[in-house]
Design an enzyme around this catalytic site. Structure first.
Site, PDB file in Angstrom:
ATOM      1  CD  GLU A 455       0.445   5.289  -0.865  1.00  0.00           C
ATOM      2  OE1 GLU A 455       1.369   5.008  -1.661  1.00  0.00           O
ATOM      3  OE2 GLU A 455      -0.644   5.748  -1.228  1.00  0.00           O
ATOM      4  CG  ASP A 528       0.013   2.098  -3.209  1.00  0.00           C
ATOM      5  OD1 ASP A 528       0.804   1.184  -2.871  1.00  0.00           O
ATOM      6  OD2 ASP A 528      -1.070   2.314  -2.637  1.00  0.00           O
TER       7      ASP A 528
END
Ligand code: 0RA
Length: 689
Positions: A455, A528
């Protein structure tokens, strides 16, 4: 004598012209009935039947009997007024004979009656006469029973004669098709039954009986039933005749037809819609019902002739249907800005019959099966539109169900479009080289190769440095895809991010998806450990589940398990992958480090501690990782990427399904369930705060 001769001569001349007309029909039967195959053969029946049916539509008859007789003839009997038998001033023969022998003469005798025959049939019963070896006409009217025979292509055998008195009224026409014209004279029972059943629906209150006496011998079979207003079927029973027979009578007309067509399907609402009204000289009749199905069945009729290609009446119907349902949907508060039903949406699961009757009817198209009369469009649009709007208001439950059905169709249409678009993009996908964002691995063997989807560019950079570049590829996705590409999956598929992923994976998408082209046998989602990460993971799982199912099924999809905490005791470093683990490793009361303070040690207080204990006491710090980007390359390798030490969670179908469901709740238009989802998951969400 001379006078008589002259008279005879004039009569003869008229007859010659008539016979020339019938001869023309015999020379080119195709011009009148289309074909001399089985279809043309059956047209003979329809033609004779249509005349009786018109009599019924005019309100003069309510019973028609069609019988197939042992001598190969077809007999059509009705209990109408009876074809007039008085001498016609122009032809100087009976009206009956004129109708039977003069082309297109039938209509001229229509008077003010509601004469609607036209188009494909409606060529006139004289055409049937011309194409028959033998015809018999029997008329009951004005207290008499009249008869006339015709042989070999419509030549009258004598005049119309009164042969008895009669209290009945009606017309009986029997004909034997000419074998020199029709090579195959086998009538098909099912064809006749289904055509006449349809006709029975189209003329409400008309009883149509069909009797099959073929193969029976020596039975006197007068068509008493039809004329007496009795039913042939019962009449047969009375006589003890056991022959195939059927009888149709539909009080509900088109409404009954729609319900018949839907008899094996499940209706989505209670009341079948029905309207019958005249507008600007056009008689409009519409019935409809929605069923739990995706196809639509719209039947169109003009003057009782089936229009397989639709036409103006159907155009008017569809316009009104779409407009009315959109208006009703907005009125119900269901309509979203810019989200209108298309014509397609409102057609899903629809069974409808649209029938118009008008004086001058025009057909178009190759097979003349399309209504061209423009006035039918406006008439249907007005009559149906107004009446359907009223129906929806008067039946709120039905309205809700119908609008819900269309809304579902709209949703499906959008999904289908997304799938189609992705297929269209296949060309673009195939031609493209690997995305610039992808840091590919060196091996080309998919079994060895892994793709980490991370990400954001920052985590991407770290992962690139920490990876084993021989087997591990990194594809960073922009952080907030969800916030940017909110809601619709079709929009997501047009996203650069997803496109990059598809190209990197190598499988293409849609119809051309090919799992054997998968470039990595481990697709690892490494997002995350916060709410955004969870959202992106849900999105990716959903996209993969919906559009790359074989990747999930094949067990190629994984979720990386990065640690949540880094615990440092002196020089010793350990990682905790959960809250519990952190407590086990660091105790309950260890304060968390602020970001970026990891290097500054926060030691436990050493004051008041005995030397012995002090030696066991170490400087301890706990850091929580919010994102992969917070780790350095080495930490990321050690904790998340190193095949020897990492934990990977293989995605099971149920996980993907769950994501798919969650996705709908999060992204879908169902506000209530989204709200409740967020409330019930609020605890997990606070993790991020
Ligand atoms: C024109 C005038 C009238 C009857 C019919 C046609 C007629 C034709 C057919 C063909 C089959 N069955 C039919 N029934 C009636 C009568 C007009 C009158 O009596 O006033």
């Amino acid at each position: 004598m001379a006078e008589t001769k002259e008279k005879k001569g004039a009569y003869g001349a008229a007859q010659i012209t008539v016979l020339e007309g019938l001869e023309a029909v015999r020379r080119r039967p195709g011009m009148y009935i289309g074909t001399t195959s089985s279809t043309g053969l059956h047209h003979l029946i329809w033609e004779v039947f249509d005349n009786s049916r018109d009599e019924a539509m005019g309100g003069f008859a309510n019973d028609i009997e069609v019988a197939l007789l042992p001598d190969g003839s077809v007999r059509v009997a009705d209990n109408g007024r009876g074809i007039p038998v008085d001498i016609h001033p122009k032809t100087k023969v009976s009206a009956l004979e004129t109708v039977m022998t003069v082309l297109h003469a039938g209509g001229k005798f229509g008077g003010e009656g509601y004469k609607v025959s036209g188009g494909l049939h409606g060529v006139g019963v004289s055409v049937v006469n011309a194409l028959s070896v033998s015809v018999r006409a029997e008329v009951h009217r004005e207290g008499g029973k009249f008869e006339q025979m015709y042989k070999n292509g419509g030549k009258p055998v004598g005049k119309t004669k009164k042969i008895a008195s009669s209290k009945l009224h009606g017309t009986i026409i029997s004909f034997i098709p000419d074998p020199t014209i029709f090579p195959d004279r086998t009538f098909n029972w099912d064809t006749i039954v289904s055509h006449l059943r349809q006709q029975a629906y189209l003329v409400r209150g008309l009883r149509i009986s069909i009797l099959d006496f073929r193969g029976m011998k020596d039975v006197d079979l007068p068509a008493r039933s039809a004329q007496a207003g009795d039913v042939g079927v019962f009449y047969m029973r009375e006589l003890g005749i056991d022959a195939p027979s059927t009888s149709f009578y539909f009080e509900g007309g088109l409404r009954s037809l729609v319900e018949f067509q839907n008899r094996h399907l499940e209706s989505v609402h209670k009341t079948t819609f029905y309207v019958e009204k005249e507008q600007d000289g056009v008689q409009v009749e519409v019935a409809l019902q929605y069923v739990d199905d995706i196809t639509s069945r719209i039947s169109a009729f003009a003057n009782n002739i089936y229009n397989s290609e639709g036409g103006m009446h159907i155009t008017g119907f569809k316009t009104a249907l779409t407009r009315t349902l959109n208006a009703a949907s907005k009125g119900n508060g269901n309509g979203k800005e810019g989200e209108s039903f298309t014509g397609e949406d409102v057609l899903e699961g629809l069974t409808a019959v649209v029938s118009v009757k008008m004086r001058e009817v025009q057909f178009e198209g190759q097979t003349k099966s399309k209504l061209g009369s423009v006035e039918a469009r406006g008439a249907v649009e007005t009559v149906f539109g107004e009446s359907f709007a009223a129906f929806l208001e008067e039946h709120p439950d039905d309205a809700r169900s119908i609008i819900g059905k269309a809304a579902l169709a709209m949703k499906a249409r959008k999904a289908a479009k997304a799938a189609k678009d992705s297929v269209l993009r296949k060309g673009a996908l195939e031609g493209l080289s690997l995305p610039g964002k992808l840091a590919d691995c060196q091996v080309r063997n998919p079994e060895e190769a892994e793709l980490f989807i991370v990400e954001g560019d920052s985590a991407g950079g770290t992962a690139k440095m920490g990876r084993d570049r021989r087997t591990q590829a990194i594809l960073p996705l922009r952080g907030k895809i969800l916030n940017v590409e909110r809601a619709r999956l079709d929009k997501m598929l047009s996203s650069e991010q997803i496109k990059n992923l598809v190209i990197a994976m190598g499988t293409a998408i849609g119809d051309v998806f090919d799992i054997t082209k998968l470039r990595y046998h481990k697709i690892i989602i490494a997002t995350d450990a916060d709410v955004d990460g969870a959202h992106i993971r849900t999105l990716l799982l959903t996209v993969l589940y919906r559009h790359f199912r074989a990747i999930v099924d094949g067990g190629y999809l994984y979720i990386a398990q990065p640690p949540l905490f880094k615990i440092k005791k002196g020089k010793e470093i350990s990682y905790a992958y959960s809250e519990d683990e952190k407590i086990k490793l660091a105790g309950k009361d260890v304060p968390l480090e602020e970001e970026g303070q990891m290097e500054e040690e926060t030691a436990a207080d050493e004051e008041g501690v005995t030397p012995a204990k002090a030696t066991r006491k170490q400087k301890m710090s706990v850091q929580r990782y919010k994102g992969l980007g917070e780790m350095n390359a080495e930490e990321l390798w050690e904790t998340t990427m190193d095949p020897a030490r990492r934990i990977l969670k293989q995605v099971a179908i149920e996980d993907a399904q769950e994501a798919d469901r969650t996705f709908d709740i999060l992204m879908g238009t169902d506000v209530a369930s989204r709200k409740s989802f967020i409330q019930s998951h609020a605890k997990e969400a606070t993790l991020d705060i």
